[in-house]
Design an enzyme around this catalytic site. Structure first.
Site, PDB file in Angstrom:
ATOM      1  N   ARG A 224       0.852  -1.190   0.000  1.00  0.00           N
ATOM      2  CA  ARG A 224       0.000   0.000   0.000  1.00  0.00           C
ATOM      3  C   ARG A 224       0.889   1.242   0.000  1.00  0.00           C
ATOM      4  O   ARG A 224       1.960   1.254   0.632  1.00  0.00           O
ATOM      5  CB  ARG A 224      -0.890   0.032   1.248  1.00  0.00           C
ATOM      6  N   HIS A 272      -0.973   0.321  -9.740  1.00  0.00           N
ATOM      7  CA  HIS A 272      -1.643  -0.622  -8.826  1.00  0.00           C
ATOM      8  C   HIS A 272      -2.191  -1.831  -9.595  1.00  0.00           C
ATOM      9  O   HIS A 272      -3.411  -2.050  -9.634  1.00  0.00           O
ATOM     10  CB  HIS A 272      -2.763   0.094  -8.039  1.00  0.00           C
TER      11      HIS A 272
HETATM   12  P1  NAP Z   1      -1.502 -11.792   4.680  1.00  0.00           P
HETATM   13  O1  NAP Z   1      -1.631 -13.180   4.167  1.00  0.00           O
HETATM   14  O2  NAP Z   1      -2.438 -11.334   5.717  1.00  0.00           O
HETATM   15  O3  NAP Z   1       0.001 -11.625   5.164  1.00  0.00           O
HETATM   16  C1  NAP Z   1       0.426 -10.515   5.874  1.00  0.00           C
HETATM   17  C2  NAP Z   1       1.837 -10.732   6.374  1.00  0.00           C
HETATM   18  O4  NAP Z   1       2.293  -9.515   6.963  1.00  0.00           O
HETATM   19  C3  NAP Z   1       1.912 -11.804   7.459  1.00  0.00           C
HETATM   20  O5  NAP Z   1       3.099 -12.559   7.305  1.00  0.00           O
HETATM   21  C4  NAP Z   1       1.972 -10.976   8.749  1.00  0.00           C
HETATM   22  O6  NAP Z   1       2.652 -11.585   9.842  1.00  0.00           O
HETATM   23  C5  NAP Z   1       2.776  -9.786   8.279  1.00  0.00           C
HETATM   24  N1  NAP Z   1       2.546  -8.639   9.166  1.00  0.00           N
HETATM   25  C6  NAP Z   1       1.390  -7.997   9.454  1.00  0.00           C
HETATM   26  N2  NAP Z   1       1.578  -7.013  10.352  1.00  0.00           N
HETATM   27  C7  NAP Z   1       2.889  -7.044  10.648  1.00  0.00           C
HETATM   28  C8  NAP Z   1       3.705  -6.291  11.548  1.00  0.00           C
HETATM   29  N3  NAP Z   1       3.204  -5.321  12.307  1.00  0.00           N
HETATM   30  N4  NAP Z   1       5.013  -6.599  11.608  1.00  0.00           N
HETATM   31  C9  NAP Z   1       5.531  -7.603  10.867  1.00  0.00           C
HETATM   32  N5  NAP Z   1       4.805  -8.365  10.002  1.00  0.00           N
HETATM   33  C10 NAP Z   1       3.505  -8.077   9.902  1.00  0.00           C
HETATM   34  O7  NAP Z   1      -1.641 -10.759   3.466  1.00  0.00           O
HETATM   35  P2  NAP Z   1      -1.393 -11.036   1.909  1.00  0.00           P
HETATM   36  O8  NAP Z   1      -2.529 -11.750   1.305  1.00  0.00           O
HETATM   37  O9  NAP Z   1      -0.042 -11.614   1.757  1.00  0.00           O
HETATM   38  O10 NAP Z   1      -1.422  -9.535   1.345  1.00  0.00           O
HETATM   39  C11 NAP Z   1      -0.522  -8.549   1.791  1.00  0.00           C
HETATM   40  C12 NAP Z   1      -0.926  -7.178   1.271  1.00  0.00           C
HETATM   41  O11 NAP Z   1      -0.630  -7.046  -0.114  1.00  0.00           O
HETATM   42  C13 NAP Z   1      -2.419  -6.853   1.325  1.00  0.00           C
HETATM   43  O12 NAP Z   1      -2.834  -6.510   2.625  1.00  0.00           O
HETATM   44  C14 NAP Z   1      -2.536  -5.709   0.348  1.00  0.00           C
HETATM   45  O13 NAP Z   1      -2.350  -4.482   1.015  1.00  0.00           O
HETATM   46  C15 NAP Z   1      -1.385  -5.947  -0.613  1.00  0.00           C
HETATM   47  N6  NAP Z   1      -1.855  -6.266  -1.977  1.00  0.00           N
HETATM   48  C16 NAP Z   1      -1.498  -5.461  -3.012  1.00  0.00           C
HETATM   49  C17 NAP Z   1      -1.884  -5.778  -4.302  1.00  0.00           C
HETATM   50  C18 NAP Z   1      -1.438  -4.962  -5.482  1.00  0.00           C
HETATM   51  O14 NAP Z   1      -1.925  -5.192  -6.595  1.00  0.00           O
HETATM   52  N7  NAP Z   1      -0.514  -4.059  -5.317  1.00  0.00           N
HETATM   53  C19 NAP Z   1      -2.671  -6.912  -4.531  1.00  0.00           C
HETATM   54  C20 NAP Z   1      -3.021  -7.713  -3.447  1.00  0.00           C
HETATM   55  C21 NAP Z   1      -2.600  -7.383  -2.170  1.00  0.00           C
HETATM   56  P3  NAP Z   1       2.101 -12.947  10.524  1.00  0.00           P
HETATM   57  O15 NAP Z   1       2.344 -14.018   9.488  1.00  0.00           O
HETATM   58  O16 NAP Z   1       2.932 -13.099  11.710  1.00  0.00           O
HETATM   59  O17 NAP Z   1       0.646 -12.732  10.775  1.00  0.00           O
HETATM   60  C1  GLV Z   2      -5.274  -5.107  -3.937  1.00  0.00           C
HETATM   61  O1  GLV Z   2      -4.634  -4.135  -3.749  1.00  0.00           O
HETATM   62  C2  GLV Z   2      -5.699  -6.035  -2.936  1.00  0.00           C
HETATM   63  O2  GLV Z   2      -5.559  -5.726  -1.743  1.00  0.00           O
HETATM   64  O3  GLV Z   2      -6.204  -7.111  -3.318  1.00  0.00           O
END
Ligand code: NAP
Ligand code: GLV
Length: 309
Positions: A224, A272
């Protein structure tokens, strides 16, 4: 079953058509301002608070993306006890892996510099980077971060990872929490941000933290825009502490035409698009979860509101 739909951008019709294929008997409607009628499930992307505020009767809110920050920003104004469910990969993992692998290889093989040379009409050999000196550090080892790590492992990169709770991933030097952060930064030449946006992670990429990366490091932000203090990055690129950055997300999207990132050749911007929500995969995942809920079974991907993701 009554399903309420809202997506901030784009045409809802293809979504409704896809939903009809999995729930032919459901009553589907696109939320309109003033609609407080009953609904069982809501499928949303960046919903207005008015849509959710009065909806204690919902069985679940399904977010049409992985990041739920646009919903959780409403805090206690959201109906208590209604589960908020994020997309779990649903085809995003491989897209993230492609995007980040491309950006890491571009820097590792110095294509960014060769592109600049070509534009300047130059032909000059540059000594390759040493892979031992090119560790990739991934912030966030969840659904997307761990998929990125898996993809980069194929190329033999040294990998560091950072998460909130301790992890054990093959081929990744895992660090956790505040105590593991500095060592993680100091040993990562490329920093990839795949964190959710929460109170703890907003502004995490700043002068102080990016300053702890080795000299001539690289940043890739696919999470983000609010993770990054943009003016800090600009200064670090200008003084060459950061050799290049690839950014998919910004404080303000679309990135304003006069934003200084647009004038900085060492900063690559994309609109994005690192991992798009794939309609078919997402509807199938949500349909599976709704069916499980209707059978009284637990589902994965329910957001912990206190944790913020
Ligand atoms: P997720 O499965 O919830 O994974 C989040 C990871 O971040 C987990 O390993 C978590 O730790 C870690 N984390 C959270 N808070 C933290 C903190 N304070 N300190 C250290 N580590 C922390 O999420 P995801 O599905 O991988 O997605 C991640 C993010 O990608 C989304 O929230 C979104 O903002 C972004 N995204 C962007 C796009 C784009 O097109 N640019 C698309 C999709 C998603 P734990 O494992 O210990 O819980
Ligand atoms: C995109 O940014 C998502 O969070 O899926």
């Amino acid at each position: 079953m009554r399903i309420l739909f809202h997506a901030a951008d784009g045409n809802p019709e293809p979504w409704l058509a896809e939903l009809r294929t999995v729930f032919p008997d459901a009553h589907l409607r696109v939320w309109q301002e003033g609609d407080n009628g009953p609904a069982d499930y809501a499928l949303v992307w960046k919903p207005p608070l008015e849509m959710l505020q009065q909806r204690a009767g919902l069985k679940a809110v399904f977010n049409l993306g992985a990041g739920v920050d646009a919903i959780l920003q409403f805090g206690d104004a959201l109906p208590q006890g209604v589960p908020i469910v994020r997309l779990d990969d649903a085809g995003m993992g491989v897209q993230m892996a492609e995007y980040v692998t491309y950006a890491v290889l571009r820097y590792f093989r110095r294509f960014d510099e060769f592109e600049a040379q070509a534009r300047a009409g130059q032909w000059r050999f540059l000594k390759p980077h040493d892979k031992q000196d090119f560790a990739v550090g991934i912030l966030g080892l969840g659904v997307l971060g761990s998929r990125i790590a898996q993809a980069l492992a194929h190329f033999g990169f040294r990998l560091n990872g950072w998460s909130r709770t301790p992890k054990d991933l093959p081929g990744v030097q895992c660090h956790a929490g505040a105590q593991g952060f500095d060592e993680f930064l100091r040993s990562s030449r490329v920093l990839v941000c795949a964190l959710p946006l929460t109170g703890e992670t907003a502004g995490l990429l700043n002068r102080d933290t990016l300053g702890k990366l080795p000299q001539h490091s690289y940043l890739i932000n696919v999470a983000r825009g609010a993770h990054l203090v943009e003016e800090d990055l600009l200064k670090l690129v200008q003084n060459e502490h950061i050799a290049g950055a690839t950014l998919d997300v910004f404080q303000q999207e679309p990135l304003p035409p006069a934003h200084p990132f647009r004038q900085e050749p060492r900063i690559t911007i994309t609109p994005h698009m690192a991992a798009l929500t794939l309609r078919g995969d997402s509807v199938r995942q949500i349909a599976g979860k709704i069916s499980a809920m209707e059978r009284g079974e637990p589902i994965a991907g329910v957001v912990d509101r206190t944790r913020g993701y």
